[in-house]
Design an enzyme around this catalytic site. Structure first.
Site, PDB file in Angstrom:
ATOM      1  N   HIS A   1      26.404  84.039  39.423  1.00 29.64           N
ATOM      2  CA  HIS A   1      25.301  84.767  40.043  1.00 29.64           C
ATOM      3  C   HIS A   1      25.820  85.910  40.882  1.00 29.64           C
ATOM      4  O   HIS A   1      26.998  85.994  41.211  1.00 29.64           O
ATOM      5  CB  HIS A   1      24.451  83.826  40.906  1.00 29.64           C
ATOM      6  CG  HIS A   1      25.188  83.310  42.114  1.00 29.64           C
ATOM      7  ND1 HIS A   1      26.168  82.341  42.031  1.00 29.64           N
ATOM      8  CD2 HIS A   1      25.094  83.629  43.422  1.00 29.64           C
ATOM      9  CE1 HIS A   1      26.647  82.078  43.232  1.00 29.64           C
ATOM     10  NE2 HIS A   1      26.017  82.854  44.108  1.00 29.64           N
TER      11      HIS A   1
ATOM     12  N   ASP B   1      24.649  87.588  44.544  1.00 31.44           N
ATOM     13  CA  ASP B   1      23.755  87.236  45.658  1.00 31.44           C
ATOM     14  C   ASP B   1      22.588  88.221  45.723  1.00 31.44           C
ATOM     15  O   ASP B   1      22.791  89.434  45.688  1.00 31.44           O
ATOM     16  CB  ASP B   1      24.530  87.243  46.987  1.00 31.44           C
ATOM     17  CG  ASP B   1      25.586  86.146  47.014  1.00 31.44           C
ATOM     18  OD1 ASP B   1      25.397  85.112  46.338  1.00 31.44           O
ATOM     19  OD2 ASP B   1      26.604  86.323  47.713  1.00 31.44           O
TER      20      ASP B   1
ATOM     21  N   HIS C   1      29.821  85.835  40.821  1.00 27.37           N
ATOM     22  CA  HIS C   1      30.754  84.816  41.307  1.00 27.37           C
ATOM     23  C   HIS C   1      30.242  83.420  40.967  1.00 27.37           C
ATOM     24  O   HIS C   1      29.050  83.228  40.696  1.00 27.37           O
ATOM     25  CB  HIS C   1      31.037  84.973  42.802  1.00 27.37           C
ATOM     26  CG  HIS C   1      29.827  84.968  43.675  1.00 27.37           C
ATOM     27  ND1 HIS C   1      28.978  86.047  43.798  1.00 27.37           N
ATOM     28  CD2 HIS C   1      29.309  84.010  44.495  1.00 27.37           C
ATOM     29  CE1 HIS C   1      28.003  85.760  44.643  1.00 27.37           C
ATOM     30  NE2 HIS C   1      28.165  84.519  45.074  1.00 27.37           N
TER      31      HIS C   1
ATOM     32  N   ARG D   1      29.449  82.553  55.742  1.00 25.87           N
ATOM     33  CA  ARG D   1      29.147  83.752  54.954  1.00 25.87           C
ATOM     34  C   ARG D   1      28.152  84.664  55.656  1.00 25.87           C
ATOM     35  O   ARG D   1      27.155  84.195  56.210  1.00 25.87           O
ATOM     36  CB  ARG D   1      28.554  83.359  53.601  1.00 25.87           C
ATOM     37  CG  ARG D   1      28.355  84.549  52.684  1.00 25.87           C
ATOM     38  CD  ARG D   1      27.525  84.198  51.477  1.00 25.87           C
ATOM     39  NE  ARG D   1      26.130  84.001  51.839  1.00 25.87           N
ATOM     40  CZ  ARG D   1      25.141  83.927  50.962  1.00 25.87           C
ATOM     41  NH1 ARG D   1      25.389  83.985  49.685  1.00 25.87           N
ATOM     42  NH2 ARG D   1      23.900  83.745  51.366  1.00 25.87           N
TER      43      ARG D   1
HETATM   44  C1  OGA Z   1      28.164  82.549  48.280  1.00 27.79           C
HETATM   45  C2  OGA Z   1      28.647  81.696  47.216  1.00 27.79           C
HETATM   46  C3  OGA Z   1      30.750  80.789  46.584  1.00 27.79           C
HETATM   47  C4  OGA Z   1      31.718  79.781  47.102  1.00 27.79           C
HETATM   48  O1  OGA Z   1      28.703  82.459  49.394  1.00 27.79           O
HETATM   49  O2  OGA Z   1      27.269  83.365  48.047  1.00 27.79           O
HETATM   50  O3  OGA Z   1      28.121  81.705  46.145  1.00 27.79           O
HETATM   51  O4  OGA Z   1      32.800  79.711  46.511  1.00 27.79           O
HETATM   52  N1  OGA Z   1      29.742  81.004  47.509  1.00 27.79           N
HETATM   53  O5  OGA Z   1      31.399  79.089  48.058  1.00 27.79           O
HETATM   54 MN    MN Z   2      26.655  83.373  46.076  1.00 27.42          MN
END
Ligand code: OGA
Ligand code: MN
Length: 296
Positions: A103, A105, A261, A276
């Site tokens: 995906h 974000d 990702h 994040r």
């Molecule tokens: C995000 C996500 C990926 C991870 O933070 O948006 O998808 O590896 N994380 O935690």
């Molecule tokens: Mn993500």
């Protein structure tokens, strides 16, 4: 390895990712260093830093140098109480990992966010890597005929394709139901072009996500499903990817316009905790002068 003047950037694979060294994110960086980090990000779609033992406030302050941050809402992820932009992604025995899907974000939003910056707070001894895919390299890897076919096509992206699926059942439990429902109502299905021109680099790239993209507009549903299946598999080819093995205090900063990702879910029941922030708009990138979107 490329020496930018202030920083050192080492590519991870041919098309995506660079490790940036010689930077201490607990200090206030000068504008040139910020501009160089941004340059590498544009070229490589995701940049990585190691050994950044920074506070959530320092993490948010660094991110804010690139653009305004989205205020975090408690829904699919937790929120850190004292830094209102900080989301916490926590997985443990009771909360098995469930972000193992490709995906970008915010692709389900009308105005998706530019960037995300993720910091490893507590990481498993093994596993829990994150995979990044270059949507630009994936586009370049299509045949001319497929590029021609996709030009001008848009697709619908729906928050509920993922968040209404069994993988996310626990998000809707108890008093979180109302928060998820508010997210759903704020994010009705939205159309985005399947091929976009990056506003800074001028490169063409695919823009779709298996987690959120439901159908191509203006073609028969059967055709839509076959085309999307092909594209979902295409963007998942290792040739377009890099894979980042986390350590405590590692950081990844990615451009959601250019990369997908996938959080590899191979570490349960070990604990993995990440912080994040998301950056809404790119305030450093200067729009590229491009004739790509103009008729020949
Ligand atoms: C995000 C996500 C990926 C991870 O933070 O948006 O998808 O590896 N994380 O935690
Ligand atoms: Mn993500």
């Amino acid at each position: 390895m490329k020496d930018y003047g202030k920083i050192t950037a080492t590519p991870v694979t041919t098309f995506v990712g660079a490790v940036i060294s010689d930077v201490d994110l607990s200090t206030t960086l000068d504008d040139q260093t910020i501009a160089e980090i941004h340059d590498v990000l544009m070229e490589r779609h995701v940049v990585f830093f190691r050994d950044q033992a920074i506070t959530p406030q320092q993490h948010a302050d660094f991110a804010r140098r690139f653009g305004p941050l989205r205020k975090a809402r408690r829904a699919a992820f937790e929120v850190l109480d004292d830094v209102s932009e900080m989301q916490v992604l926590i997985n443990d025995r009771e909360r098995p990992p469930n972000v193992n899907h490709y995906h970008s974000d915010g692709i389900f939003r009308t105005n998706p966010e530019f960037g995300s910056i993720l910091l490893g707070v507590e990481v498993p001894i093994a596993g829990g890597d994150t995979i990044f895919t270059s949507l630009a390299a994936a586009y370049d890897g299509l045949s001319d005929g497929m590029k021609e076919y996709l030009a001008g096509l848009s697709a619908v992206n729906d928050f509920m394709k993922l968040h209404g699926s069994p993988a996310k059942t626990r998000s809707w439990k108890g008093d979180n139901f109302a928060r998820m429902d508010a997210m759903r109502q704020d994010n009705p299905p939205v159309e985005h072009p399947l091929v976009k021109v990056h506003p800074v680099t001028g490169r063409k790239h695919l823009y779709l996500s298996e987690s959120f993209t439901t159908h191509v507009i203006g073609v028969d549903l059967e055709e839509s499903q076959r085309v999307l299946d092909f594209l979902f598999r295409h963007v998942a080819k290792p040739e377009y990817q890099c894979r980042f093995a986390w350590q405590r205090h590692s950081m990844a900063f990615w451009d959601n316009r250019a990369a997908l990702h996938y959080a590899v879910a191979d570490y349960w029941p070990a604990v993995r905790r990440m912080n994040r922030v998301t950056i809404v708009t790119d305030e450093i990138g200067t729009p590229a002068v491009t004739t790509l979107s103009k008729p020949a």
